[in-house]
Write a protein that holds these residues in place. Structure first.
Motif, PDB file in Angstrom:
ATOM      1  N   ARG A 162      52.567  43.026 -43.767  1.00 50.36           N
ATOM      2  CA  ARG A 162      51.369  44.238 -42.450  1.00 50.36           C
ATOM      3  C   ARG A 162      51.641  45.461 -43.380  1.00 50.36           C
ATOM      4  O   ARG A 162      50.627  46.076 -43.613  1.00 50.36           O
ATOM      5  N   ARG A 163      52.929  45.635 -43.271  1.00 51.31           N
ATOM      6  CA  ARG A 163      52.767  47.275 -44.069  1.00 51.31           C
ATOM      7  C   ARG A 163      52.358  47.548 -44.766  1.00 51.31           C
ATOM      8  O   ARG A 163      51.692  48.719 -44.890  1.00 51.31           O
ATOM      9  N   PHE A 164      53.398  46.590 -45.528  1.00 50.75           N
ATOM     10  CA  PHE A 164      52.515  47.056 -47.519  1.00 50.75           C
ATOM     11  C   PHE A 164      50.796  46.772 -47.016  1.00 50.75           C
ATOM     12  O   PHE A 164      50.041  47.562 -48.110  1.00 50.75           O
ATOM     13  N   VAL A 165      49.901  46.151 -47.110  1.00 49.98           N
ATOM     14  CA  VAL A 165      48.291  45.408 -46.643  1.00 49.98           C
ATOM     15  C   VAL A 165      48.229  46.941 -45.948  1.00 49.98           C
ATOM     16  O   VAL A 165      46.456  47.237 -46.294  1.00 49.98           O
ATOM     17  N   PHE A 181      55.769  40.668 -54.531  1.00 46.07           N
ATOM     18  CA  PHE A 181      53.648  40.810 -54.900  1.00 46.07           C
ATOM     19  C   PHE A 181      53.911  41.550 -55.315  1.00 46.07           C
ATOM     20  O   PHE A 181      54.048  43.281 -54.944  1.00 46.07           O
ATOM     21  N   ASN A 182      53.161  42.303 -56.435  1.00 48.09           N
ATOM     22  CA  ASN A 182      52.155  42.992 -57.182  1.00 48.09           C
ATOM     23  C   ASN A 182      51.116  43.535 -56.338  1.00 48.09           C
ATOM     24  O   ASN A 182      50.367  44.926 -56.413  1.00 48.09           O
ATOM     25  N   THR A 183      50.204  42.627 -55.692  1.00 42.53           N
ATOM     26  CA  THR A 183      49.079  43.302 -55.174  1.00 42.53           C
ATOM     27  C   THR A 183      48.934  43.249 -53.681  1.00 42.53           C
ATOM     28  O   THR A 183      49.530  42.120 -52.698  1.00 42.53           O
ATOM     29  N   GLN A 184      48.318  44.160 -52.924  1.00 40.88           N
ATOM     30  CA  GLN A 184      48.022  43.699 -51.367  1.00 40.88           C
ATOM     31  C   GLN A 184      47.495  42.458 -51.002  1.00 40.88           C
ATOM     32  O   GLN A 184      48.002  41.565 -50.173  1.00 40.88           O
ATOM     33  N   TRP A 185      45.937  42.241 -52.064  1.00 41.37           N
ATOM     34  CA  TRP A 185      45.663  40.471 -51.985  1.00 41.37           C
ATOM     35  C   TRP A 185      47.171  39.709 -51.289  1.00 41.37           C
ATOM     36  O   TRP A 185      46.936  38.583 -51.149  1.00 41.37           O
ATOM     37  N   GLN A 186      47.599  39.515 -52.149  1.00 46.82           N
ATOM     38  CA  GLN A 186      49.390  38.087 -52.698  1.00 46.82           C
ATOM     39  C   GLN A 186      50.185  38.737 -51.489  1.00 46.82           C
ATOM     40  O   GLN A 186      50.389  37.703 -50.757  1.00 46.82           O
ATOM     41  N   ALA A 187      49.805  39.936 -50.740  1.00 51.04           N
ATOM     42  CA  ALA A 187      51.226  40.266 -49.851  1.00 51.04           C
ATOM     43  C   ALA A 187      50.237  39.303 -48.205  1.00 51.04           C
ATOM     44  O   ALA A 187      50.960  39.154 -47.383  1.00 51.04           O
TER      45      ALA A 187
END
Length: 224
Positions: A162-165, A181-187
């Motif tokens: 959540r914090r990364f997104v 995970f390399n992208t916010q979408w993956q996270a």
């Protein structure tokens, strides 16, 4: 009750279409055909009969004339009406299917009812929230529903996602926590998956306690 006149026979049907009149016996004896009166107790019976006529191929054509529609009770309606007199909802005659008791109109306002719950660890009665979902996880679920029914590892991982997104930590900081995970979408997709796992585990533990009578419910009326 529904009563109709049915006309069988191609010439007889054409006569009715041209004149708007029911063919007389003299016409039928010379040109063929049959005129019959049929009665039905319900609209459903009438519709079924018409469907049967459409599927019937012994006559080249047919026509029907709506003679009269009279709503009347069958011989058993009155007895059933007396039997179900205390009902508030609609009641239909078990014999003919007619509506014998309409739904009663209530003018009094009924206060809405809330479901509340109480646990052995917390005797305070609290409002039971809507069944948690991934969408309302961050509002209803943690504040009122989660009473330690969760895996701390999963919750910590979900919080990292959540914090990364939400942009609270950078990708480098996110990877320092051990996430690949390399992208916010993956996270974000992983966060949804973890939330679903947490929800499933929480609900299982919650209902185990419910069966063990560690959780009690009650209904209370709210103020209008």
């Amino acid at each position: 009750m529904i009563s109709i006149i049915v006309i069988f026979g191609q010439d007889a049907v054409k006569y009715h279409e041209w004149t708007g009149q029911v063919p007389l016996d003299k016409f039928l004896s010379l040109n063929g055909g049959v005129v019959s009166e049929v009665k039905f107790n319900t609209q459903e019976e009438y519709s079924a009969y018409l469907q049967a006529l459409a599927d019937y191929d012994s006559w080249p054509s047919y026509a029907t004339i709506e003679k009269e529609i009279v709503i009347e009770k069958c011989p058993h309606c009155e007895d059933w009406e007396s039997f179900f007199a205390d009902r508030d909802s609609k009641v239909y005659c078990p014999d003919c299917g007619s509506l014998i008791i309409p739904a009663k109109q209530r003018n009094d306002k009924i206060a809405p009812v809330k479901l509340q719950f109480q646990t052995t660890g917390n005797t305070e009665w609290r409002n039971f929230p809507e069944v948690p979902t991934v969408e309302n996880y961050t509002t209803d679920f943690p504040s009122e529903f989660m009473h330690g029914y969760h895996s701390s590892d999963y919750v910590a991982w979900e919080d990292d996602m959540r914090r990364f997104v939400d942009g609270e930590i950078t990708l480098e900081e996110f990877k320092e926590y051990g996430h690949e995970f390399n992208t916010q979408w993956q996270a974000e997709e992983e966060m949804k998956r973890l939330r679903q796992i947490i929800l499933n585990e929480t609900m299982e533990d919650f209902f185990v306690d419910f069966v063990a009578v560690k959780i009690k419910f009650r209904q209370v009326q709210t103020t209008l």
